[in-house]
Design an enzyme around this catalytic site. Structure first.
Site, PDB file in Angstrom:
ATOM      1  N   THR A  51     -26.376  -1.097  20.480  1.00 39.36           N
ATOM      2  CA  THR A  51     -25.408  -0.177  19.857  1.00 39.36           C
ATOM      3  C   THR A  51     -23.992  -0.723  19.909  1.00 39.36           C
ATOM      4  O   THR A  51     -23.196  -0.518  18.992  1.00 39.36           O
ATOM      5  CB  THR A  51     -25.459   1.183  20.598  1.00 39.36           C
ATOM      6  OG1 THR A  51     -26.772   1.699  20.451  1.00 39.36           O
ATOM      7  CG2 THR A  51     -24.474   2.177  20.034  1.00 39.36           C
ATOM      8  N   ASP A  81     -32.068  -4.775  18.771  1.00 36.65           N
ATOM      9  CA  ASP A  81     -32.085  -3.569  19.588  1.00 36.65           C
ATOM     10  C   ASP A  81     -32.758  -4.011  20.887  1.00 36.65           C
ATOM     11  O   ASP A  81     -33.774  -4.721  20.854  1.00 36.65           O
ATOM     12  CB  ASP A  81     -32.920  -2.500  18.883  1.00 36.65           C
ATOM     13  CG  ASP A  81     -32.920  -1.180  19.623  1.00 36.65           C
ATOM     14  OD1 ASP A  81     -32.427  -0.201  19.066  1.00 36.65           O
ATOM     15  OD2 ASP A  81     -33.442  -1.139  20.772  1.00 36.65           O
ATOM     16  N   SER A  95     -34.701  -2.775  22.829  1.00 39.44           N
ATOM     17  CA  SER A  95     -36.118  -2.434  23.020  1.00 39.44           C
ATOM     18  C   SER A  95     -37.001  -3.619  22.641  1.00 39.44           C
ATOM     19  O   SER A  95     -38.168  -3.679  23.011  1.00 39.44           O
ATOM     20  CB  SER A  95     -36.494  -1.239  22.150  1.00 39.44           C
ATOM     21  OG  SER A  95     -35.662  -0.168  22.453  1.00 39.44           O
ATOM     22  N   ASP A 142     -30.711   0.250  26.432  1.00 37.69           N
ATOM     23  CA  ASP A 142     -32.061   0.719  26.771  1.00 37.69           C
ATOM     24  C   ASP A 142     -32.758  -0.145  27.821  1.00 37.69           C
ATOM     25  O   ASP A 142     -33.414   0.370  28.721  1.00 37.69           O
ATOM     26  CB  ASP A 142     -32.939   0.774  25.500  1.00 37.69           C
ATOM     27  CG  ASP A 142     -32.511   1.903  24.576  1.00 37.69           C
ATOM     28  OD1 ASP A 142     -31.726   2.766  25.008  1.00 37.69           O
ATOM     29  OD2 ASP A 142     -32.962   1.923  23.417  1.00 37.69           O
ATOM     30  N   GLN A 190     -41.911   6.252  42.558  1.00 38.91           N
ATOM     31  CA  GLN A 190     -41.448   6.877  41.309  1.00 38.91           C
ATOM     32  C   GLN A 190     -40.115   7.600  41.504  1.00 38.91           C
ATOM     33  O   GLN A 190     -39.480   8.000  40.533  1.00 38.91           O
ATOM     34  CB  GLN A 190     -42.497   7.869  40.797  1.00 38.91           C
ATOM     35  CG  GLN A 190     -43.764   7.175  40.333  1.00 38.91           C
ATOM     36  CD  GLN A 190     -44.856   8.135  39.878  1.00 38.91           C
ATOM     37  OE1 GLN A 190     -44.604   9.317  39.636  1.00 38.91           O
ATOM     38  NE2 GLN A 190     -46.060   7.625  39.750  1.00 38.91           N
TER      39      GLN A 190
HETATM   40  N1  ASP Z   1     -31.319   1.184  21.253  1.00 39.06           N
HETATM   41  C1  ASP Z   1     -30.086   0.584  21.694  1.00 39.06           C
HETATM   42  C2  ASP Z   1     -30.418  -0.686  22.451  1.00 39.06           C
HETATM   43  O1  ASP Z   1     -30.763  -0.627  23.591  1.00 39.06           O
HETATM   44  C3  ASP Z   1     -29.320   1.545  22.521  1.00 39.06           C
HETATM   45  C4  ASP Z   1     -27.982   1.041  23.027  1.00 39.06           C
HETATM   46  O2  ASP Z   1     -27.591  -0.077  22.878  1.00 39.06           O
HETATM   47  O3  ASP Z   1     -27.285   1.875  23.616  1.00 39.06           O
HETATM   48  O4  ASP Z   1     -30.338  -1.746  21.884  1.00 39.06           O
END
Ligand code: ASP
Length: 355
Positions: free
Chosen positions: A28, A72, A74, A105, A291
């Site tokens: 982001t 991203d 992820s 993330d 956890q």
């Molecule tokens: N989905 C984004 C990522 O992790 C969220 C972020 O950057 O805040 O790349």
């Protein structure tokens, strides 16, 4: 994947106060709204001065390596971690510090992995990002980047103030391998339940010097291997033998992070113990991680964890799952025998556990 060097003109003086290498991976933080396609797209780093004109006020020499395509987080993978470690190693002697712009993330996973890959680190590697894109008015990217750069440049008696892989976010500098993304909407996205912040920022940057790792004596080197034949087995009440068996019988699996309840407790049913024993007999490494976000694994405190200890499962103390995964990959990459690997797993390697 390609690495593009972006020259940015910060009008740095001839004798800059510090030289910092920024590595931009995506997330982001680097997004701007593209009116033509009407959604957020990764921004072109040459425009950084338009978005953060304050950078001109620093007397720093800034170089940017943009890893393309921007992702991203992820989608981050082991190869991205190895690439970041290699880029830091290749540029290690030329810079005072490193800032990694990364999606939030999986930032805690990446910072943990880098903490293992960068051996005897004497310079700061500061991960940061943002909850609101840099192209938006209320972005937190600007403050996060500016302070991360300042921390990466800070020295005390000629040595880097924070010779560690860290996450700087909102107002906290956290040890990377102690951090977790704990918040997906508010600005204070990261926390470190089992370790104090290395610094807190307000009007000043307040360093918590006694919690920062000491400067290592041995020379820096980057480790260039991780073994990704690992899995996380998260227990829940009602988990079936089919699920446990399918994970533990994954072909080629070498290491399991076992996410247990509370202080490291797990079911005591015969089928469960037999599957764990069978995995251990095959030479697998199993690391018991709680956890809970705070507190620690204490195998043997309850009857429900005594059997794990007796079997030879390693207690993960107060490690996070995020750090446990790359610690497992790192330990496995040495190709040690099970007993030696278990000893390495149980040690504090990079400040990730309090033993
Ligand atoms: N989905 C984004 C990522 O992790 C969220 C972020 O950057 O805040 O790349």
């Amino acid at each position: 994947m390609q690495v593009v060097k972006v020259d940015i003109d910060t009008a740095a003086p001839l004798h800059p106060e510090a030289s910092i290498l920024i590595m931009y991976t995506g997330g982001t933080v680097g997004m701007v709204f593209d009116k033509s396609v009407k959604h957020l797209v990764p921004f072109n780093f040459t425009q950084i001065m338009d978005h953060v004109p304050e950078l001109r006020q620093f007397n720093y020499l800034l170089t940017v390596l943009s890893i393309e395509p921007a992702i991203d987080s992820s989608n981050v993978s082991v190869s991205d971690w190895l690439l970041l470690a290699r880029l830091i190693a290749e540029n290690y002697n030329d810079y005072d510090g490193f800032v990694v712009l990364h999606g939030t993330d999986t930032m805690a996973y990446s910072a943990s992995a880098l903490s293992y890959l960068l051996d005897n680190l004497q310079k700061p590697v500061i991960f940061t990002g943002a909850q609101v894109p840099i192209g938006r008015i209320r972005t937190d990217a600007r403050e996060n980047l500016i302070t991360a750069l300042q921390i990466a440049a800070t020295k005390k008696e000629g040595k880097s103030m924070v010779p560690e892989v860290c996450i700087y976010f909102r107002n906290l500098l956290l040890r990377g391998n102690r951090s977790k993304k704990a918040e997906s909407t508010r600005f204070d996205a990261f926390k470190s339940g089992n370790y104090p912040p290395l610094a807190e920022t307000g009007i000043e940057i307040d360093y918590n010097t006694k919690s920062i790792l000491p400067h290592p004596k041995l020379p820096f080197r980057a480790h260039q291997l991780l073994d990704d034949r690992v899995a996380v087995l998260k227990l829940f009440p009602g988990i079936t033998s089919q699920v446990v068996r399918s994970i533990l019988h994954t072909p080629e699996l070498r290491g399991v992070v076992l996410e247990t309840f509370g202080a490291g407790n797990a079911p005591t049913g015969a089928w469960f113990l037999e599957l764990l024993q069978e995995a251990l007999n095959k030479g697998m490494l199993i690391l018991n991680v709680s956890q809970c976000d705070e507190g620690r694994v204490d195998q043997g405190r309850y009857e429900t964890s005594k059997h794990l200890q007796d079997m030879g499962i390693v207690g993960g103390a107060d490690i996070t799952t995020e750090a446990a995964i790359s610690k497992m990959m790192y330990v496995l990459s040495f190709g040690l025998g099970q007993a030696q690997a278990n000893r390495m797993l149980s040690r504090n390697l990079r400040g990730e556990v309090t033993i």
